[in-house]
Design a protein around this motif. Structure first.
Motif, mmCIF file in Angstrom:
data_model
loop_
_atom_site.group_PDB
_atom_site.id
_atom_site.type_symbol
_atom_site.label_atom_id
_atom_site.label_comp_id
_atom_site.label_asym_id
_atom_site.label_seq_id
_atom_site.Cartn_x
_atom_site.Cartn_y
_atom_site.Cartn_z
ATOM 1 N N ILE A 141 0.942 -1.210 0.048
ATOM 2 C CA ILE A 141 -0.048 0.006 0.040
ATOM 3 C C ILE A 141 0.803 1.287 -0.197
ATOM 4 O O ILE A 141 0.349 2.417 -0.133
ATOM 5 N N TYR A 142 2.222 1.031 0.203
ATOM 6 C CA TYR A 142 3.279 2.372 0.226
ATOM 7 C C TYR A 142 3.703 2.817 -1.050
ATOM 8 O O TYR A 142 4.375 3.618 -1.037
ATOM 9 N N SER A 143 3.310 2.057 -2.106
ATOM 10 C CA SER A 143 3.975 2.392 -3.498
ATOM 11 C C SER A 143 5.283 2.409 -3.555
ATOM 12 O O SER A 143 6.133 3.462 -4.192
ATOM 13 N N PRO A 144 6.290 1.276 -2.925
ATOM 14 C CA PRO A 144 7.743 1.531 -2.929
ATOM 15 C C PRO A 144 8.176 1.403 -4.480
ATOM 16 O O PRO A 144 7.617 0.724 -5.470
ATOM 17 N N GLY A 145 9.013 2.011 -4.628
ATOM 18 C CA GLY A 145 9.660 1.990 -6.191
ATOM 19 C C GLY A 145 9.468 3.079 -7.180
ATOM 20 O O GLY A 145 9.905 3.109 -8.171
ATOM 21 N N ASP A 146 8.380 4.121 -6.631
ATOM 22 C CA ASP A 146 7.992 4.949 -7.450
ATOM 23 C C ASP A 146 8.850 6.378 -7.574
ATOM 24 O O ASP A 146 8.770 7.232 -8.245
ATOM 25 N N GLN A 147 9.708 6.283 -6.716
ATOM 26 C CA GLN A 147 10.643 7.355 -6.517
ATOM 27 C C GLN A 147 12.273 6.755 -7.142
ATOM 28 O O GLN A 147 12.378 5.510 -7.021
ATOM 29 N N PHE A 148 13.102 7.625 -7.712
ATOM 30 C CA PHE A 148 14.171 7.014 -8.258
ATOM 31 C C PHE A 148 15.224 7.989 -8.584
ATOM 32 O O PHE A 148 14.648 9.499 -8.700
ATOM 33 N N ALA A 149 16.577 7.798 -8.758
ATOM 34 C CA ALA A 149 17.450 8.556 -9.420
ATOM 35 C C ALA A 149 17.306 8.826 -10.870
ATOM 36 O O ALA A 149 17.301 7.826 -11.543
ATOM 37 N N ILE A 150 17.374 9.976 -11.383
ATOM 38 C CA ILE A 150 17.842 9.834 -12.866
ATOM 39 C C ILE A 150 19.140 10.429 -13.262
ATOM 40 O O ILE A 150 19.662 11.498 -12.842
ATOM 41 N N LEU A 151 19.771 9.457 -14.106
ATOM 42 C CA LEU A 151 21.207 9.786 -14.655
ATOM 43 C C LEU A 151 21.144 10.334 -15.998
ATOM 44 O O LEU A 151 20.592 9.239 -16.867
ATOM 45 N N LYS A 152 21.451 11.581 -16.313
ATOM 46 C CA LYS A 152 21.314 11.844 -17.734
ATOM 47 C C LYS A 152 22.778 11.913 -18.526
ATOM 48 O O LYS A 152 23.822 11.808 -17.829
#
Length: 315
Positions: free
Chosen positions: A186-197
């Motif tokens: 119910i916590y939506s783990p994994g929806d945040q991340f680092a973006i490497l450009k």
């Protein structure tokens, strides 16, 4: 009550109920203890209907599936899933609500790596066969959240990380659930991340010091990445992504990169495909320097990176 009676009375009273209970991961050990109280509550409900149901007719089937992107209950990279599995089995072995339990087992071993398979049945041997009630995790020095990596899912932005100007953070709804197959939280783990450009002239670099290692001990490093633009545009394009990593002060024993090559998992599937990395290493010092970079990526490519997990390996 009618349903349970019908199941038990099948085959002249030899019917069995295999009660499947797949316990979702929790952020803290206290939350896990509170959450697992539902196991005993459910057992009490069964006993209230049929007092002697445990001995002959009821088995509890726990979930140990933990392989991404197949299906996984190991939702949080800071939690040692092995410890959480033991918490569940220990409830069955020690809580009076499960006195005389007729059987116990796992569902999902097909979606567990060989370490989790070995640990799952070490727990069965320890508790169900030998009848122990003391902690197996304590014997191997396992704890709920060992704290080797800070902010491993980038839920706090780039806190705890050193990053150059081509690293940022982002989020996307259900990235953890749909692309990585973190199951049922119910916590939506994994929806945040680092973006490497990656630009024409520069590449991204992201660093952190792994801490609290024991020299000579074996560990696993796990992380996931996907193409950020595939994610945003819901493009299914399985491939190996151009992500490099360095790990200092360790002896690397094995490297695996699993590419989710499935082009269609179901008719509604349009989730970006991930690469799942697992590196086994033996620590040489009590710290190790972990560095990610995308130097070999094509200019314009962007990678979404999360689930940076370092855990002691059950040898």
């Amino acid at each position: 009550a009618n349903f349970i009676s019908a199941m038990i009375n099948a085959a002249n009273g030899r019917g069995r109920i295999l009660y499947e209970n797949y316990n979702r991961g929790q952020r803290s050990e206290a939350d896990a203890e509170s959450y697992l109280r539902q196991l005993s509550l459910h057992a009490s409900i069964y006993r209230a209907i049929i007092p002697d149901i445990m001995t002959a007719n009821l088995s509890v089937i726990l979930g140990n599936f933990s392989e991404n992107p197949s299906i996984s209950l190991s939702n949080f990279p800071h939690v040692d899933y092995k410890y959480y599995l033991e918490m569940q089995v220990r409830v069955l072995a020690t809580d009076p609500a499960f006195r005389d339990l007729g059987g116990v087992g796992w569902w999902g071993t097909h979606a567990a790596n060989e370490e989790i398979v070995r640990w799952s049945f070490a727990l069965m041997k320890h508790y169900a066969i030998e009848g122990n009630t003391g902690s197996l995790s304590e014997k191997y020095g396992l704890v709920y959240a060992p704290g080797h990596v800070t902010n491993p899912d980038f839920e706090e932005g780039l806190s705890g990380w050193q990053a150059n100007n081509l690293v940022s953070t982002g989020s996307f709804p259900d990235f953890g659930k749909d692309s990585q197959k973190r199951y049922g939280s119910i916590y939506s783990p994994g929806d945040q991340f680092a973006i490497l450009k990656r630009t024409q002239d520069q590449h991204a670099e992201l660093k952190q010091t792994i801490v609290k290692l024991i020299p000579g001990k074996m560990y696993s490093l796990t992380f996931f990445c996907a193409d950020h633009k595939d994610l945003q545009n819901r493009i299914v394009a399985p491939r190996r992504h151009r992500l490099e990593y360095d790990l200092s002060n360790v002896n690397i024993l094995k490297r695996v990169c699993a590419v989710d090559t499935r082009t269609a998992r179901d008719e509604k599937d349009n989730a970006a495909r991930i690469n799942a990395f697992r590196i086994l290493f033996r620590a040489e010092k009590d710290t190790a320097e972990l560095t990610f970079r995308n130097k070999t990526a094509w200019p314009g490519e962007e990678l979404a990176l999360n689930y940076i997990s370092v855990m002691p390996w059950f040898e």
